[in-house]
Scaffold this active site. Structure first.
Site, PDB file in Angstrom:
ATOM      1  N   GLU A  92      14.297  15.749   8.202  1.00  0.00           N
ATOM      2  CA  GLU A  92      13.270  14.735   8.508  1.00  0.00           C
ATOM      3  C   GLU A  92      12.858  14.794   9.970  1.00  0.00           C
ATOM      4  O   GLU A  92      11.672  14.725  10.298  1.00  0.00           O
ATOM      5  CB  GLU A  92      13.799  13.342   8.214  1.00  0.00           C
ATOM      6  N   GLY A 112      15.524   4.074  13.275  1.00  0.00           N
ATOM      7  CA  GLY A 112      14.501   4.704  14.114  1.00  0.00           C
ATOM      8  C   GLY A 112      14.856   6.110  14.575  1.00  0.00           C
ATOM      9  O   GLY A 112      14.361   6.582  15.600  1.00  0.00           O
ATOM     10  N   SER A 113      15.708   6.804  13.831  1.00  0.00           N
ATOM     11  CA  SER A 113      16.058   8.178  14.244  1.00  0.00           C
ATOM     12  C   SER A 113      14.842   9.093  14.155  1.00  0.00           C
ATOM     13  O   SER A 113      14.698  10.025  14.942  1.00  0.00           O
ATOM     14  CB  SER A 113      17.202   8.719  13.393  1.00  0.00           C
ATOM     15  N   HIS A 124       9.054  10.540   3.501  1.00  0.00           N
ATOM     16  CA  HIS A 124       9.856  10.100   2.357  1.00  0.00           C
ATOM     17  C   HIS A 124      10.910  11.167   2.042  1.00  0.00           C
ATOM     18  O   HIS A 124      10.559  12.347   1.875  1.00  0.00           O
ATOM     19  CB  HIS A 124       8.948   9.853   1.138  1.00  0.00           C
ATOM     20  N   LEU A 128       2.840  -1.310   1.797  1.00  0.00           N
ATOM     21  CA  LEU A 128       1.582  -1.761   2.391  1.00  0.00           C
ATOM     22  C   LEU A 128       0.513  -1.872   1.306  1.00  0.00           C
ATOM     23  O   LEU A 128       0.369  -0.993   0.464  1.00  0.00           O
ATOM     24  CB  LEU A 128       1.144  -0.784   3.477  1.00  0.00           C
ATOM     25  N   MET A 187      10.074   0.107   5.650  1.00  0.00           N
ATOM     26  CA  MET A 187      10.489  -0.301   4.313  1.00  0.00           C
ATOM     27  C   MET A 187       9.714  -1.511   3.819  1.00  0.00           C
ATOM     28  O   MET A 187      10.289  -2.513   3.408  1.00  0.00           O
ATOM     29  CB  MET A 187      11.993  -0.605   4.323  1.00  0.00           C
TER      30      MET A 187
END
Ligand code: GRF
Length: 198
Positions: A181, A11-12, A112, A96, A93
């Site tokens: 990210e 969860g970074s 991504h 869906l 991960m």
């Protein structure tokens, strides 16, 4: 501008969004954090930020003979109750299905750690590093893209190239990618709300 963030691990990237919302870099509210893993540390991050959490594991559905699509639809219905403006997949991960995605047309973005079409799917950073070691590439990247049923194939919202240095270990590259990210995920959400606003 309400956001629901979906995570599976550390969860970074969620933390980057929490911090940006708190210091008003990001004019949005995270109304729920969803995880498909009970052990995701991101759940602790959410709790510490006072954000409600929901854990729904695929295993609990499969164990009672239900399918992946049953899981996806149950998850979509729970999320739909909060009627978010945007769903952010940040270290999520679980692929869906179209059934899930159709509940939230044009409202799901995914982070991504690779360039569009380069290393779609899991373990993207390791696969880029191995390609670098084979002399095939000298850079990789990070993207945030719209989610469509084909994995990691949706239209990119933001793309940033990331150099790979001769001296890099895999850890060096991972650290460089994660720092990109953390910035890109916030910029992508800001861009999304600007685009939607007009
Ligand atoms: C990140 O590289 C993300 O892009 C990938 O999982 C990694 C961990 O993300 N899907 P986080 O620390 O759980 O946000």
């Amino acid at each position: 501008n309400s956001i629901i963030v979906l995570i599976s691990g550390n969860g970074s990237n969620l933390q980057a969004l929490i911090d940006a919302a708190k210091d008003s870099t990001l004019n949005a509210t995270i109304t729920l954090v969803v995880s498909n893993k009970k052990s995701a540390y991101g759940l602790v991050r959410a709790a510490e930020a006072g954000i409600p959490t929901l854990v729904l594991t695929l295993k609990e559905y499969i164990d009672i003979g239900k399918s992946r699509v049953d899981y996806d639809i149950a998850l979509a219905k729970k999320i739909k109750e909060l009627n978010p403006d945007l769903l952010v997949l940040a270290g999520w991960m679980h692929i869906l299905s179209k059934e899930f995605i159709d509940y939230f047309p044009e409202q799901i973005i995914n982070l991504h750690p690779a360039l569009p079409g380069q290393f779609d799917g899991a373990h993207a950073i390791e696969r880029a590093y191995e390609a670098f070691k084979r002399g095939e590439i000298t850079e990789t990247g990070v993207m945030v893209h719209k989610v469509i049923p084909e994995v990691d194939k949706g239209e990119p919202l933001l793309v940033e190239r990331v150099p790979i240095l001769e001296s890099d270990t895999l850890e060096d590259l991972e650290a460089r990618i994660h720092s990109v990210e953390h910035r890109l995920i916030v910029q992508a959400v800001i861009k999304f709300f600007k685009l939607v606003a007009f």
